[in-house]
Design a protein around this motif. Structure first.
Motif, PDB file in Angstrom:
ATOM      1  N   ARG A  50       0.800  -1.224   0.000  1.00  0.00           N
ATOM      2  CA  ARG A  50       0.000   0.000   0.000  1.00  0.00           C
ATOM      3  C   ARG A  50       0.830   1.271   0.000  1.00  0.00           C
ATOM      4  NH1 ARG A  50      -3.982  -1.725   4.663  1.00  0.00           N
ATOM      5  NH2 ARG A  50      -2.005  -2.517   5.358  1.00  0.00           N
ATOM      6  N   VAL A  51       2.056   1.232   0.466  1.00  0.00           N
ATOM      7  CA  VAL A  51       2.879   2.442   0.453  1.00  0.00           C
ATOM      8  C   VAL A  51       3.546   2.672  -0.898  1.00  0.00           C
ATOM      9  CG1 VAL A  51       3.339   2.396   2.914  1.00  0.00           C
ATOM     10  CG2 VAL A  51       4.926   1.276   1.370  1.00  0.00           C
ATOM     11  N   ILE A  52       3.544   1.661  -1.772  1.00  0.00           N
ATOM     12  CA  ILE A  52       4.151   1.801  -3.093  1.00  0.00           C
ATOM     13  C   ILE A  52       3.145   2.449  -4.030  1.00  0.00           C
ATOM     14  CG2 ILE A  52       5.172   0.577  -5.053  1.00  0.00           C
ATOM     15  CD1 ILE A  52       5.878  -1.671  -3.019  1.00  0.00           C
ATOM     16  N   SER A  53       3.547   3.535  -4.659  1.00  0.00           N
ATOM     17  CA  SER A  53       2.620   4.215  -5.569  1.00  0.00           C
ATOM     18  C   SER A  53       2.979   4.019  -7.040  1.00  0.00           C
ATOM     19  CB  SER A  53       2.558   5.709  -5.248  1.00  0.00           C
ATOM     20  OG  SER A  53       3.839   6.295  -5.370  1.00  0.00           O
ATOM     21  N   HIS A  54       4.253   3.797  -7.349  1.00  0.00           N
ATOM     22  CA  HIS A  54       4.684   3.695  -8.744  1.00  0.00           C
ATOM     23  C   HIS A  54       5.798   2.670  -8.898  1.00  0.00           C
ATOM     24  CE1 HIS A  54       2.870   7.679  -8.525  1.00  0.00           C
ATOM     25  NE2 HIS A  54       2.681   7.597  -9.829  1.00  0.00           N
ATOM     26  N   ILE A  55       5.849   2.062 -10.068  1.00  0.00           N
ATOM     27  CA  ILE A  55       6.976   1.215 -10.448  1.00  0.00           C
ATOM     28  C   ILE A  55       7.641   1.896 -11.636  1.00  0.00           C
ATOM     29  CG2 ILE A  55       7.705  -1.050 -11.249  1.00  0.00           C
ATOM     30  CD1 ILE A  55       5.210  -2.183  -9.857  1.00  0.00           C
ATOM     31  N   PRO A  57      10.778   2.079 -14.384  1.00  0.00           N
ATOM     32  CA  PRO A  57      11.889   1.358 -15.013  1.00  0.00           C
ATOM     33  C   PRO A  57      13.219   2.078 -14.770  1.00  0.00           C
ATOM     34  CG  PRO A  57      10.093   1.712 -16.555  1.00  0.00           C
ATOM     35  CD  PRO A  57       9.799   2.537 -15.347  1.00  0.00           C
ATOM     36  N   TYR A  58      14.270   1.284 -14.640  1.00  0.00           N
ATOM     37  CA  TYR A  58      15.572   1.864 -14.316  1.00  0.00           C
ATOM     38  C   TYR A  58      16.049   2.880 -15.355  1.00  0.00           C
ATOM     39  CZ  TYR A  58      17.867  -1.256 -17.662  1.00  0.00           C
ATOM     40  OH  TYR A  58      18.250  -1.903 -18.807  1.00  0.00           O
ATOM     41  N   ARG A  59      15.655   2.713 -16.599  1.00  0.00           N
ATOM     42  CA  ARG A  59      16.117   3.628 -17.648  1.00  0.00           C
ATOM     43  C   ARG A  59      15.574   5.042 -17.472  1.00  0.00           C
ATOM     44  NH1 ARG A  59      18.163   1.052 -22.531  1.00  0.00           N
ATOM     45  NH2 ARG A  59      18.112  -1.197 -22.229  1.00  0.00           N
ATOM     46  N   VAL A  60      14.402   5.187 -16.857  1.00  0.00           N
ATOM     47  CA  VAL A  60      13.823   6.530 -16.684  1.00  0.00           C
ATOM     48  C   VAL A  60      13.974   7.044 -15.253  1.00  0.00           C
ATOM     49  CG1 VAL A  60      12.190   6.265 -18.592  1.00  0.00           C
ATOM     50  CG2 VAL A  60      11.478   5.672 -16.275  1.00  0.00           C
ATOM     51  N   ALA A  61      14.555   6.241 -14.363  1.00  0.00           N
ATOM     52  CA  ALA A  61      14.695   6.661 -12.969  1.00  0.00           C
ATOM     53  C   ALA A  61      15.424   7.994 -12.807  1.00  0.00           C
ATOM     54  CB  ALA A  61      15.373   5.562 -12.151  1.00  0.00           C
ATOM     55  N   PRO A  62      16.548   8.243 -13.502  1.00  0.00           N
ATOM     56  CA  PRO A  62      17.214   9.544 -13.319  1.00  0.00           C
ATOM     57  C   PRO A  62      16.312  10.733 -13.684  1.00  0.00           C
ATOM     58  CG  PRO A  62      18.711   8.003 -14.365  1.00  0.00           C
ATOM     59  CD  PRO A  62      17.352   7.348 -14.345  1.00  0.00           C
ATOM     60  N   ALA A  84       8.203   5.332  -4.969  1.00  0.00           N
ATOM     61  CA  ALA A  84       8.453   4.754  -6.289  1.00  0.00           C
ATOM     62  C   ALA A  84       9.504   3.663  -6.142  1.00  0.00           C
ATOM     63  CB  ALA A  84       8.931   5.823  -7.261  1.00  0.00           C
ATOM     64  N   ILE A  85       9.225   2.531  -6.742  1.00  0.00           N
ATOM     65  CA  ILE A  85      10.144   1.401  -6.748  1.00  0.00           C
ATOM     66  C   ILE A  85      10.818   1.358  -8.112  1.00  0.00           C
ATOM     67  CG2 ILE A  85      10.320  -1.112  -6.600  1.00  0.00           C
ATOM     68  CD1 ILE A  85       9.510   0.283  -3.967  1.00  0.00           C
ATOM     69  N   ILE A  86      12.136   1.211  -8.131  1.00  0.00           N
ATOM     70  CA  ILE A  86      12.853   1.115  -9.399  1.00  0.00           C
ATOM     71  C   ILE A  86      12.901  -0.354  -9.810  1.00  0.00           C
ATOM     72  CG2 ILE A  86      15.028   1.498 -10.598  1.00  0.00           C
ATOM     73  CD1 ILE A  86      15.544   3.780  -8.617  1.00  0.00           C
ATOM     74  N   ILE A  95       6.128   3.789 -17.154  1.00  0.00           N
ATOM     75  CA  ILE A  95       5.962   3.980 -15.715  1.00  0.00           C
ATOM     76  C   ILE A  95       4.606   3.420 -15.325  1.00  0.00           C
ATOM     77  CG2 ILE A  95       5.740   5.692 -13.887  1.00  0.00           C
ATOM     78  CD1 ILE A  95       7.515   7.504 -15.712  1.00  0.00           C
ATOM     79  N   ALA A  96       4.560   2.591 -14.304  1.00  0.00           N
ATOM     80  CA  ALA A  96       3.302   1.986 -13.872  1.00  0.00           C
ATOM     81  C   ALA A  96       2.841   2.624 -12.567  1.00  0.00           C
ATOM     82  CB  ALA A  96       3.478   0.485 -13.677  1.00  0.00           C
ATOM     83  N   VAL A  97       1.588   3.054 -12.549  1.00  0.00           N
ATOM     84  CA  VAL A  97       0.980   3.455 -11.287  1.00  0.00           C
ATOM     85  C   VAL A  97       0.587   2.159 -10.602  1.00  0.00           C
ATOM     86  CG1 VAL A  97      -0.926   4.679 -10.197  1.00  0.00           C
ATOM     87  CG2 VAL A  97       0.194   5.652 -12.212  1.00  0.00           C
ATOM     88  N   PHE A  98       1.083   1.945  -9.411  1.00  0.00           N
ATOM     89  CA  PHE A  98       0.958   0.654  -8.741  1.00  0.00           C
ATOM     90  C   PHE A  98      -0.392   0.519  -8.054  1.00  0.00           C
ATOM     91  CE2 PHE A  98       1.795  -2.262  -5.191  1.00  0.00           C
ATOM     92  CZ  PHE A  98       2.171  -3.363  -5.925  1.00  0.00           C
TER      93      PHE A  98
END
Length: 112
Positions: A50-55, A57-62, A84-86, A95-98
């Motif tokens: 429940r605390v995770i809002s987004h996943i 991808p590592y390529r767009v993390a920066p 956000a989880i990378i 980008i996924a809304v979790f």
């Protein structure tokens, strides 16, 4: 330096207001505690998700980090960012809304 009870580094700093503070890293978790926590997450991921809002991808993390630092609203993909989880496992840049309600056991990948 202070993970799993290892290291005892304490640094003293002064805030912009002149207040002295002492900072350390997290040192409260033993290796067995972290193993137990990982097992809990593996056994009931939806409960803890429940605390995770987004996943992200590592390529767009920066670029996401730069966006969050610059944006007062802290939104990603139109939704408020809580945590956000990378994801290092996917090559795409979506980008996924979790949504924890959509989480299933086969979505959880365990190392082999």
């Amino acid at each position: 330096a202070n993970v799993c009870g290892l290291g005892h580094e304490v640094n003293q700093y002064t805030t912009q207001d002149g207040k002295r503070v002492w900072l350390t890293g997290h040192s409260g978790g033993s290796a067995s505690y972290i193993q137990e926590s990982m097992a809990l997450l593996r056994n009931d991921p939806a409960y803890y998700a429940r605390v995770i809002s987004h996943i992200v991808p590592y390529r767009v993390a920066p670029s996401i980090f730069a966006h969050l630092l610059a944006d007062d609203q802290r939104n990603i993909a139109g939704e408020p960012c809580v945590k956000a989880i990378i994801d290092f496992t996917h090559e795409d840049e979506e980008i996924a809304v979790f949504n924890p309600d959509q989480l299933s056991a086969d979505m959880i990948h365990t190392p082999t």
